[in-house]
Design an enzyme around this catalytic site. Structure first.
Site, PDB file in Angstrom:
ATOM      1  N   ASP A  83      47.843  65.094  46.585  1.00 52.87           N
ATOM      2  CA  ASP A  83      47.897  66.167  45.598  1.00 52.87           C
ATOM      3  C   ASP A  83      48.041  67.533  46.274  1.00 52.87           C
ATOM      4  O   ASP A  83      47.463  67.775  47.327  1.00 52.87           O
ATOM      5  CB  ASP A  83      46.607  66.139  44.765  1.00 52.87           C
ATOM      6  CG  ASP A  83      46.776  66.803  43.407  1.00 52.87           C
ATOM      7  OD1 ASP A  83      47.533  67.784  43.327  1.00 52.87           O
ATOM      8  OD2 ASP A  83      46.145  66.343  42.446  1.00 52.87           O
ATOM      9  N   ARG A  84      48.777  68.415  45.632  1.00 55.93           N
ATOM     10  CA  ARG A  84      48.900  69.791  46.136  1.00 55.93           C
ATOM     11  C   ARG A  84      47.614  70.582  45.872  1.00 55.93           C
ATOM     12  O   ARG A  84      47.169  71.358  46.711  1.00 55.93           O
ATOM     13  CB  ARG A  84      50.078  70.476  45.445  1.00 55.93           C
ATOM     14  CG  ARG A  84      50.225  71.938  45.849  1.00 55.93           C
ATOM     15  CD  ARG A  84      51.353  72.608  45.106  1.00 55.93           C
ATOM     16  NE  ARG A  84      51.439  74.009  45.441  1.00 55.93           N
ATOM     17  CZ  ARG A  84      52.326  74.871  44.924  1.00 55.93           C
ATOM     18  NH1 ARG A  84      53.189  74.442  44.032  1.00 55.93           N
ATOM     19  NH2 ARG A  84      52.342  76.123  45.297  1.00 55.93           N
TER      20      ARG A  84
END
Length: 422
Positions: A83-84
């Site tokens: 995930d960013r």
């Protein structure tokens, strides 16, 4: 439509009201640490680094590292995407030992590389799972009541065998929930329609939406190349390719394969979520096999998704004993050209979903773009987090959760049952 609206179609397994709250208020609130087999980093020809990052998508970080050290991004191996909006730790491999000095001195904002040794080239899927440390802040209830409510939810889910193993919203897009729709259009060979959705769909809330809107209205390639922001690099790459070739099929083929495959995987995930939700809606158990179900083996708490068998009248009792001992789990369909469908009640649901979607297993061969062919498989219906612990952080009006999940299982699907915020 954002992911909250999209996910309302998928039924919760627990009936106890949720605690609400907020996640990902800062990257350190959502920590993900990848776990890979030890044999992969014990001996081999490649440099193995821990990649610690925040505010970076995995693919974007890989490309930036490759650019800085002067290699193609495909020469950097990794086991999973992260995930960013999180602080993540994962492993990467680079099979050129002459680059060690460059890598050790590399400085990129919000990225840190830590050399851990030599090993084998890493490929997508070569991980055991991930450890999570997640903070839910500002629940809708006073913190002690939120803690007690969490206990009630966890107790209810324990009685039902675990958390429903939905694919998380990251699979579909957080604000532009279009990945699964693009995937279906690609399966149907409708490349122009898929491109228009990918390039033109907008919410009105994101940077670049004005350019997307103009493209949707005009289909003007030259204008789109002028207006699309530089950070929309995949969209711009497709526009340039279409300008050169006049083919949307060739335009899609310019995307990195991991990015391109996301669309098909997203559609498969959508169909799995539909099948799981339908089973819950119809009151069919997730932690008990029915005749016709397909069950996978479990070893040390990890589902072996490739080792499956169909339940018959003669094996039903034995299989359910194994499920109680955590040696087996009931599965749902990841539709593909080689899919083995269930029989009985769940088999009826699986076939109904294919009919409703007007999709056939044969179409997953993707004859028009064979690099996207997907054989399919099975996936366990329940999440059984290992080492699941939680406690309050009263001074922060928060609850912190720690647990381990096998690869491909989403922590946000665990939190969804507890928060019930979408």
């Amino acid at each position: 439509m954002d992911y909250r609206e999209f996910f309302r179609q998928f039924k919760h397994l627990s009936e106890t009201p949720g605690i609400g709250g907020k996640i990902k208020q800062k990257p350190e609130d959502f920590v993900v640490v990848e776990v890979v087999p030890k044999r992969l980093i014990s001996r081999g020809p490649c440099l193995i680094y821990k990649l610690k990052k925040k505010n970076w998508e995995t693919m974007a970080a890989i490309k930036e590292i490759a650019k800085r050290i002067g290699i193609h991004y495909k020469d950097i191996g990794f086991a999973g995407t992260k995930d960013r909006h999180a602080f993540t730790v994962q492993y990467i491999s680079i099979c050129d030992t002459t680059l060690k000095e460059k890598l050790d001195s590399l400085k990129i904002q919000d990225i840190k590389l830590e050399f851990v040794g030599y090993g084998k080239p890493l490929k997508l899927g070569m991980l055991v799972g991930n450890k999570f440390k997640i903070i839910i802040r500002e629940p809708d209830l006073p913190i002690e009541k939120a803690f007690e409510r969490t206990k009630e939810i966890v107790s209810e889910l324990k009685s039902k065998g675990g958390f429903p193993n939905y694919f998380g919203y990251q699979r579909f897009g957080e604000k532009r929930v279009v990945n699964h729709e693009i995937g279906k259009l690609l399966l149907k060979g409708q490349f122009e329609e898929a491109a228009i959705k990918f390039l033109g769909e907008y919410t009105g809330e994101m940077e670049g939406d004005e350019a997307r809107k103009n493209f949707l209205e005009t289909r003007d390639i030259e204008r789109a190349l002028e207006e699309f922001p530089k950070f929309l690099r995949y969209e711009r790459a497709m526009l340039y390719r279409y300008k050169e070739t006049g083919s949307w099929k060739k335009a899609f083929a310019v995307l990195p394969r991991p990015i391109l495959r996301i669309f098909i995987h997203s559609y498969q995930s959508y169909l799995f979520n539909k099948a799981l939700s339908r089973r819950i809606e119809e009151g069919l158990p997730l932690n008990e096999a029915l005749i016709g179900d397909i069950v996978c083996q479990v070893k040390h708490g990890i589902p072996l998704r490739s080792k499956t068998f169909k339940v018959t009248k003669g094996t039903l009792r034995l299989v359910n004993e194994k499920i109680k001992k955590r040696e087996a789990m009931v599965t749902g369909p990841i539709f593909g050209f080689a899919s083995r469908l269930a029989d009985g009640e769940i088999g009826k649901i699986e076939r109904e979903i294919l009919e409703e979607e007007e999709i056939s297993l044969e179409e997953f061969k993707m004859k028009s773009l064979k690099i996207l062919a997907e054989p399919g498989g099975r996936r366990e219906l329940l999440i059984k987090p290992l080492g699941f612990k939680y406690k309050t952080l009263p001074e922060e009006d928060a609850i912190i959760f720690k647990f381990f999940l096998p690869k491909g299982v989403y922590a946000t699907s665990v939190l969804r049952e507890i928060m019930k915020d979408y």
